[in-house]
Design an enzyme around this catalytic site. Structure first.
Site, PDB file in Angstrom:
ATOM      1  N   ASP A 199      -1.946   7.062 -11.030  1.00 16.38           N
ATOM      2  CA  ASP A 199      -1.440   6.344  -9.867  1.00 16.38           C
ATOM      3  C   ASP A 199       0.005   5.900 -10.120  1.00 16.38           C
ATOM      4  OD1 ASP A 199      -2.203   5.044  -7.252  1.00 16.38           O
ATOM      5  OD2 ASP A 199      -1.600   3.255  -8.367  1.00 16.38           O
ATOM      6  N   GLU A 267       7.102   8.426  -3.690  1.00 15.16           N
ATOM      7  CA  GLU A 267       8.443   8.638  -3.127  1.00 15.16           C
ATOM      8  C   GLU A 267       8.281   9.516  -1.907  1.00 15.16           C
ATOM      9  OE1 GLU A 267      11.593   7.580  -2.474  1.00 15.16           O
ATOM     10  OE2 GLU A 267      11.801   7.368  -4.646  1.00 15.16           O
TER      11      GLU A 267
END
Length: 533
Positions: A199, A267
């Protein structure tokens, strides 16, 4: 021997929502074990479990309070061992979410760290003094709203949290922290796990100079709940030191057989593809990575082409992982419905397209049923960002509602109790027992089987063909086979003139002489290296 993960289909299970075996309304490990034949029957190769470790569940397990214990909500170590053993008997690998960048504030490490500035874990988290006016040390934002800093009166300092204030960030600049984290990973590798889904893999290190981020000169990104996307987030994440930690972690996993690590790159846009390339470059970092590049609203040929070509250019020796849905974004059938004639059409085209992409493929539970986003009212929510910002932010609960097995059973067969999120009629209508021979589920099985039988689709070589929007086309090439994949990403019919070829595999197109007709949301796999005129 080929690495098993290179052309694998990875099926994500959200444990809370898969199958409840105890009647408490929450899915659990024994429930997942019961349903593993469904996953194996789909043609998947690996099961990815979202967090199952000890947690106060303020962020549904992504706030870990003990890395080496199973949360009783889901079962115990024996239950987990039984799940792994059953999966292996069915030919499935098992990986788990490892949330390493931060812990819960209930973790013993943080409880010790916040006591004072001199204890042996004082520097295990990111602490910083207030600015002279008492404000936070930097302008960094939290993903879940407000500053990424929380003031702790006991220490008289702020601590960093990229997510909830109850999720303090570990200080990876401290080698003791890195060693402790690696030991937790070793624990699960020794236990029998086949790998990790990491993660927020680009969040491990922060800028030690505590420099504020510059403005991005752009509107906030979709996942931001306040102003996160208005900064260039260059100092709070994706620091160069991340690579050194990934190399340490790869050194550990390489001591075991057939282990795989896939990193979640937090992102958006072109930068996400660059990071994917950087983090999978060579053989001493991640085995593969995925980003949110294909998890957003964009549904056009240029976007999908840019994602794949961008990765190929940025990491020619790296390996990608592509998926269209997960537990953090609205389901793609709902997300892309404006580009389709109906839900069934977009569900079928999406899987035909996804299974044609090079690399490893991810499926989120329920998408094989053509599942749609669930509409929830405020009183039904559990997701922290939604609870804080409703109704402007819908949150992530809509894609996390329970798996549906039997349309007319209580809670569609998920639980005999009151489920933690409701099962509603539009979702129950897609239940497994309603999926016949011509269903989305049957189609997933067919397309997955076609991919697995195809040397071209199982490989990595991909070259794109210049066609106008809304047409996406590319060659998939291996020594044994070449296929041309073509998709009409619109709700209008389109026709193309093609060189000598024939349609193979799952499709909804037709060829008459040299004319290929693609209906609304049309798609076809064509034999050979086809040219279009």
């Amino acid at each position: 021997m080929t690495d098993w993960w290179r052309d694998a289909i990875i099926y994500q299970v959200y444990p809370r929502s898969y199958q409840d075996s105890t009647g408490d309304g929450v899915g659990d490990l024994n429930g997942i074990t019961r349903r593993l034949p469904h996953i194996a029957g789909l043609g998947a190769d690996c099961v990815w479990l979202s967090p199952i470790f000890m947690s106060p569940q303020k962020d549904m397990g992504y706030d870990v309070s003990d890395y080496c214990k199973i949360d009783p909500l889901f079962g115990d170590l024996d239950d987990f061992k039984g799940l792994i053993d059953t999966a292996h008997e069915l030919g499935l690998k098992v990986i788990t979410d490892q949330v390493l960048s931060h812990t819960s504030d209930q973790h013993e490490w943080f409880k010790a760290s916040r006591k004072d500035r001199t204890n042996d874990k004082a520097d295990w988290y990111v602490w910083a003094d207030p600015l002279p006016d008492g404000s936070p040390p930097t302008n960094w934002h939290s993903h879940f709203g407000g500053p990424a800093w929380e003031f702790d009166p006991g220490r008289g300092q702020y601590y960093l949290h990229n997510f909830l204030a109850s999720q303090p960030d570990l200080n990876f600049h401290n080698p003791d922290v890195v060693n402790a984290i690696l030991e937790t990973c070793k624990f699960w590798l020794d236990f029998g796990l086949d790998g990790f889904r990491l993660d927020t893999v680009n969040y491990y290190f922060h800028d030690q100079k505590l420099r504020s981020n510059p403005a991005a000169n752009a509107a906030p990104q979709v996942m931001a709940t306040d102003l996160y996307g208005m900064q260039k987030n260059i100092y709070n994440k994706t620091r160069p030191e991340n690579l050194g930690f990934l190399e340490r972690l790869r050194t550990l996993t390489d001591q075991y057989d057939d282990i795989m690590m896939v990193g979640e790159v937090g992102e958006m846009g072109d930068r996400s593809i660059e990071i994917m390339g950087e983090y999978t470059q060579g053989t001493d970092r991640l085995h593969m990575a995925y980003s949110f590049a294909m998890l957003g609203p964009d549904f056009n040929a240029k976007h999908f082409r840019n994602c794949i070509e961008g990765f190929q250019a940025g990491a020619p020796d790296g390996h990608p992982y592509w998926s269209f849905s997960n537990h953090d974004v609205p389901r793609h059938v709902t997300r892309w419905l404006d580009h389709a004639t109906d839900e069934d059409a977009i569900a079928r085209q999406a899987v035909a397209m996804l299974m044609s992409f090079p690399g490893t493929i991810g499926i989120y539970q329920g998408e094989e049923l053509g599942q749609t986003e669930t509409d929830l009212t405020y009183d039904e929510l559990t997701d922290p960002p939604a609870l804080r910002y409703w109704p402007a932010v819908k949150g992530r609960d809509g894609c996390r509602t329970p798996m549906v097995w039997e349309k007319d059973a209580a809670n569609a067969g998920f639980s005999d109790g009151t489920p933690w999120l409701p099962v509603k009629a539009p979702q129950a209508a897609n239940a497994v027992d309603q999926q016949g021979d011509d269903s989305v589920l049957a189609y997933y099985r067919e397309v997955i089987a076609f991919r697995k039988a195809s040397a071209a689709l199982s490989g990595i070589k991909t070259t794109f063909i210049d066609l106008p929007e809304p047409l996406l086309a590319f060659h998939r090439i291996s020594d044994a086979e070449t296929l041309t994949c073509v998709f009409n990403l619109s709700a209008d019919d389109h026709s193309l003139t093609v060189s000598d070829t024939e349609i193979t595999g799952p499709n909804n197109a037709s060829i008459d002489g040299t004319t290929l007709t693609l209906p609304a949301n049309g798609y076809a796999y064509l034999t050979g290296k086809v040219t279009f005129t």
